[in-house]
Design a protein around this motif. Structure first.
Motif: not given
Length: 407
Positions: A201-213
């Motif tokens: 649960n660190q502050a820095t996210a490993l990556t981000t996923i966005r749903k676009l459709d």
């Protein structure tokens, strides 16, 4: 002397008679000549009829992802590998990262061993409790010994339950060493590389996923427009079409998005700083053309104005008071100029509330060359709704030719 005068008089009189005859002939010609007929000015007109008009609002907005998930580790460890392609599409459950599982595998093995030990203690405690129960029934043992044996059995059973929970925790932590995608969508670049140390649960996210459709578009509407809209609905000037109506998009390049969206909701509070509220629309985005953060303009249909007149903007001018005016051709062919009550612009037209009746003829070209009361020749044309230009390409040449002949 008198004889000489008699001889000279005919010579002097002849030129005078000729001059008089010429003058009289010129006078007769002037009296008989009539002025030439002046040709009537030609103008282009459109015939006006009431119609239902869709009232749309063009509002600025930003594209926002339908879902956003920041991926963070849930256990401590060293990233062993990254298993996805940056900038690609992922499915929910796809493994994105693998954290070194060795310590968590060892913890699971240890928890399983502790569970087996606890289960063995339960077997021993059950045998002992059964023996003391028999002795007590034969009056060969004390109640205290029997109670102690039953307590030992209960404790052993509790130890088994605790060991099972420890096994399950160790199994979950081991599973967390494989960091998976929580949602479908497009994934960003990785913030860390293999070999980096991560914490739960660190502050820095490993990556981000966005749903676009599908994708959302958030637009802002002013509270003033909201109040005006409600007044128009209450007065019957506008018929409300409700939520779920179609919404169009205009991209930053001016191009219109080829798919329609629909309204999802409008906020129930007004921002105290800007005096606006947010409206959200949802659009299909199969080609991923719309991306979060993109600036767009949304065309939202607010309602239907029944029995309204749309006047081409090219046929509406302004007087010295700033009032909207239009020139019309009356039944007798004379030009009339009157003040109009305009509500708003709709495309290349003005939505007019007053000053127009059904069947009237509005001058859309040539009005600058005529004045009120002048008799004109009216030629009916149509106006291109998209461009505001006359659809007849030869009308301007015909008008120029007619007005040149008049001058």
């Amino acid at each position: 002397m008198s004889a000489a005068r008699a001889q000279l008089s005919p010579r002097l009189a002849l030129p005078g008679l000729l001059l008089c005859a010429t003058a009289l002939a010129g006078c007769n010609e002037e009296k008989s000549a009539t002025p030439p007929m002046q040709p009537q000015a030609q103008v282009s007109i459109v015939v006006l009829h009431p119609q239902p008009v869709a009232i749309t609002a063009e509002l600025p907005g930003r594209v926002a992802a339908n879902l956003v998930a920041e991926v963070r580790p849930q256990v401590n460890g060293i990233i062993k590998s990254r298993l996805y392609e940056e900038g690609g599409d992922v499915k929910a459950g796809d493994v994105l990262y693998e954290i070194d599982p060795a310590p968590y595998q060892a913890a699971l093995d240890s928890a399983i061993a502790a569970q087996r030990k606890a289960e063995a203690a339960v077997t021993n405690a059950q045998v002992r409790a059964s023996r003391y129960q028999e002795l007590f029934q034969r009056n060969a043992g004390s109640r205290q010994d029997m109670d102690d044996a039953n307590a030992t059995l209960a404790q052993a059973q509790a130890d088994v339950a605790s060991a099972k929970a420890s096994v399950e925790t160790a199994r979950i932590n081991l599973a967390y060493t494989k960091v998976t995608a929580p949602i479908d969508g497009r994934i960003d670049k990785s913030a860390l590389t293999p070999g980096a140390l991560v914490t739960a649960n660190q502050a820095t996210a490993l990556t981000t996923i966005r749903k676009l459709d599908p994708i959302n578009v958030d637009v802002t509407q002013s509270s003033t427009n909201l109040l005006r809209l409600r007044d128009d609905i209450a007065a019957g000037r506008l018929r409300f079409t409700g939520l779920g109506v179609a919404v169009k998009l205009k991209l930053d390049t001016g191009q219109q998005y080829d798919k329609s969206g629909k309204l999802e909701f409008a906020e129930a509070n007004i921002d105290e700083t800007t005096g606006t509220f947010r409206v959200r629309a949802e659009f299909p985005n199969p080609d991923k053309l719309l991306l979060p953060g993109m600036f767009v303009r949304a065309l939202i249909q607010e309602g239907i104005a029944e029995n309204s007149f749309l006047l081409p903007q090219r046929g509406v001018g302004r007087n010295t008071k700033g009032e909207a005016t239009g020139k019309f051709v009356g039944p007798d062919g004379k030009v009339e100029e009157r003040v109009l009550t305009t509500r708003r612009s709709v495309g290349n037209n003005w939505l007019v509330d007053g000053g127009v009746k059904d069947g009237e003829r509005l001058i859309v070209e040539g009005g600058q060359l005529v004045r009120a009361g002048q008799v004109v020749t009216a030629n009916e044309v149509s106006v291109d709704e998209a461009t505001g230009e006359l659809k007849s390409a030869n009308r301007r040449a015909e008008l120029d030719a007619g007005n040149s002949a008049k001058n």
